[in-house]
Design a protein around this motif. Structure first.
Motif, PDB file in Angstrom:
ATOM      1  N   THR A  16       0.855  -1.187   0.000  1.00  0.00           N
ATOM      2  CA  THR A  16       0.000   0.000   0.000  1.00  0.00           C
ATOM      3  C   THR A  16       0.889   1.233   0.000  1.00  0.00           C
ATOM      4  O   THR A  16       1.798   1.341   0.831  1.00  0.00           O
ATOM      5  CB  THR A  16      -0.912   0.022   1.252  1.00  0.00           C
ATOM      6  N   ARG A  17       0.607   2.153  -0.940  1.00  0.00           N
ATOM      7  CA  ARG A  17       1.383   3.393  -1.018  1.00  0.00           C
ATOM      8  C   ARG A  17       0.467   4.549  -1.384  1.00  0.00           C
ATOM      9  O   ARG A  17      -0.554   4.360  -2.031  1.00  0.00           O
ATOM     10  CB  ARG A  17       2.455   3.300  -2.103  1.00  0.00           C
ATOM     11  N   VAL A  18       0.877   5.751  -1.015  1.00  0.00           N
ATOM     12  CA  VAL A  18       0.170   6.957  -1.431  1.00  0.00           C
ATOM     13  C   VAL A  18       0.650   7.285  -2.838  1.00  0.00           C
ATOM     14  O   VAL A  18       1.840   7.180  -3.130  1.00  0.00           O
ATOM     15  CB  VAL A  18       0.465   8.130  -0.464  1.00  0.00           C
ATOM     16  N   SER A  19      -0.274   7.670  -3.738  1.00  0.00           N
ATOM     17  CA  SER A  19       0.100   7.988  -5.117  1.00  0.00           C
ATOM     18  C   SER A  19       1.040   9.188  -5.150  1.00  0.00           C
ATOM     19  O   SER A  19       1.132   9.952  -4.188  1.00  0.00           O
ATOM     20  CB  SER A  19      -1.142   8.279  -5.955  1.00  0.00           C
ATOM     21  N   GLU A  20       1.703   9.377  -6.278  1.00  0.00           N
ATOM     22  CA  GLU A  20       2.647  10.486  -6.426  1.00  0.00           C
ATOM     23  C   GLU A  20       1.974  11.832  -6.216  1.00  0.00           C
ATOM     24  O   GLU A  20       2.565  12.750  -5.664  1.00  0.00           O
ATOM     25  CB  GLU A  20       3.302  10.438  -7.808  1.00  0.00           C
ATOM     26  N   GLU A  21       0.725  11.968  -6.671  1.00  0.00           N
ATOM     27  CA  GLU A  21      -0.006  13.227  -6.512  1.00  0.00           C
ATOM     28  C   GLU A  21      -0.501  13.412  -5.081  1.00  0.00           C
ATOM     29  O   GLU A  21      -0.915  14.489  -4.703  1.00  0.00           O
ATOM     30  CB  GLU A  21      -1.202  13.283  -7.474  1.00  0.00           C
ATOM     31  N   PHE A  38      -2.581  -7.445  -9.476  1.00  0.00           N
ATOM     32  CA  PHE A  38      -3.208  -6.267 -10.064  1.00  0.00           C
ATOM     33  C   PHE A  38      -3.143  -5.119  -9.075  1.00  0.00           C
ATOM     34  O   PHE A  38      -2.852  -5.302  -7.898  1.00  0.00           O
ATOM     35  CB  PHE A  38      -4.655  -6.558 -10.506  1.00  0.00           C
ATOM     36  N   THR A  39      -3.397  -3.904  -9.588  1.00  0.00           N
ATOM     37  CA  THR A  39      -3.317  -2.688  -8.781  1.00  0.00           C
ATOM     38  C   THR A  39      -4.702  -2.049  -8.684  1.00  0.00           C
ATOM     39  O   THR A  39      -5.438  -2.005  -9.660  1.00  0.00           O
ATOM     40  CB  THR A  39      -2.345  -1.680  -9.425  1.00  0.00           C
ATOM     41  N   THR A  40      -5.037  -1.555  -7.504  1.00  0.00           N
ATOM     42  CA  THR A  40      -6.270  -0.796  -7.312  1.00  0.00           C
ATOM     43  C   THR A  40      -5.907   0.568  -6.735  1.00  0.00           C
ATOM     44  O   THR A  40      -4.847   0.729  -6.126  1.00  0.00           O
ATOM     45  CB  THR A  40      -7.251  -1.507  -6.352  1.00  0.00           C
ATOM     46  N   PHE A  41      -6.789   1.534  -6.954  1.00  0.00           N
ATOM     47  CA  PHE A  41      -6.603   2.882  -6.411  1.00  0.00           C
ATOM     48  C   PHE A  41      -7.817   3.257  -5.594  1.00  0.00           C
ATOM     49  O   PHE A  41      -8.948   2.985  -5.988  1.00  0.00           O
ATOM     50  CB  PHE A  41      -6.405   3.909  -7.539  1.00  0.00           C
ATOM     51  N   GLU A  42      -7.578   3.892  -4.471  1.00  0.00           N
ATOM     52  CA  GLU A  42      -8.651   4.369  -3.599  1.00  0.00           C
ATOM     53  C   GLU A  42      -8.589   5.896  -3.609  1.00  0.00           C
ATOM     54  O   GLU A  42      -7.564   6.468  -3.289  1.00  0.00           O
ATOM     55  CB  GLU A  42      -8.409   3.840  -2.193  1.00  0.00           C
ATOM     56  N   ARG A  43      -9.705   6.532  -4.038  1.00  0.00           N
ATOM     57  CA  ARG A  43      -9.767   7.995  -4.128  1.00  0.00           C
ATOM     58  C   ARG A  43     -11.017   8.507  -3.422  1.00  0.00           C
ATOM     59  O   ARG A  43     -12.010   7.812  -3.336  1.00  0.00           O
ATOM     60  CB  ARG A  43      -9.855   8.429  -5.592  1.00  0.00           C
TER      61      ARG A  43
END
Length: 154
Positions: A16-21, A38-43
């Motif tokens: 788990t990492r925080v996105s670059e933005e 696979f990769t998922t994003f949580e926004r």
């Protein structure tokens, strides 16, 4: 989280990492069934309030319509596109931070007038004359006098 490959529901978070933005959380996952990764994003999902018109009809907020209203009032006026973008963004932020699920169209009109007053006094008068449905010259003169009194001594 279902695996996008085999649709199995048992997946494991590996990283788990925080996105670059900095506006999302990136999760690297592995499916326990097919072993694919696979990769998922949580926004954060923010929803604009519904606009309630004077006749009671409800409509989705439309930033394009908002920009169109501002551009119409600012037609042939020396205002940069970036300034209009900023005004649209500020209005959207005010609507989002209000926390309201529904907002009367009149409230949006008042926000537009406040932004136009800061951007260009002529555009403000143009918009106000239509928005407030001036009935006679006296109302128009009052609006002009209102912005005229706000002039800075030069």
């Amino acid at each position: 989280m279902k695996c996008p490959f085999c649709h199995h529901e048992d997946t494991q978070v590996l990283d788990t990492r925080v996105s670059e933005e900095g506006d999302a959380i990136r999760r690297r996952r592995r499916c326990a069934h097919c072993d694919k990764r696979f990769t998922t994003f949580e926004r954060v999902e923010l929803t604009m309030p519904v606009i309630v018109k004077k006749n009671g009809n409800r409509t989705e907020f439309d930033a394009g319509k908002l920009r169109g209203s501002l551009m119409l009032a600012l037609r042939k006026r020396p205002v940069a596109a970036e300034a209009v973008d900023g005004a649209v963004q500020r209005i959207k932020e005010k609507l989002l931070t209000s926390g309201a699920r529904e907002v009367p169209s009149g409230q949006v009109g008042e926000l537009v007038m406040a932004e136009l007053k800061l951007l260009d006094k002529i555009a403000y008068i143009r918009f106000a004359s239509v928005y407030k449905s001036f009935e006679d010259v006296a109302e128009f003169q009052d609006a002009v006098a209102e912005v005229g009194h706000e002039r800075k001594p030069g």
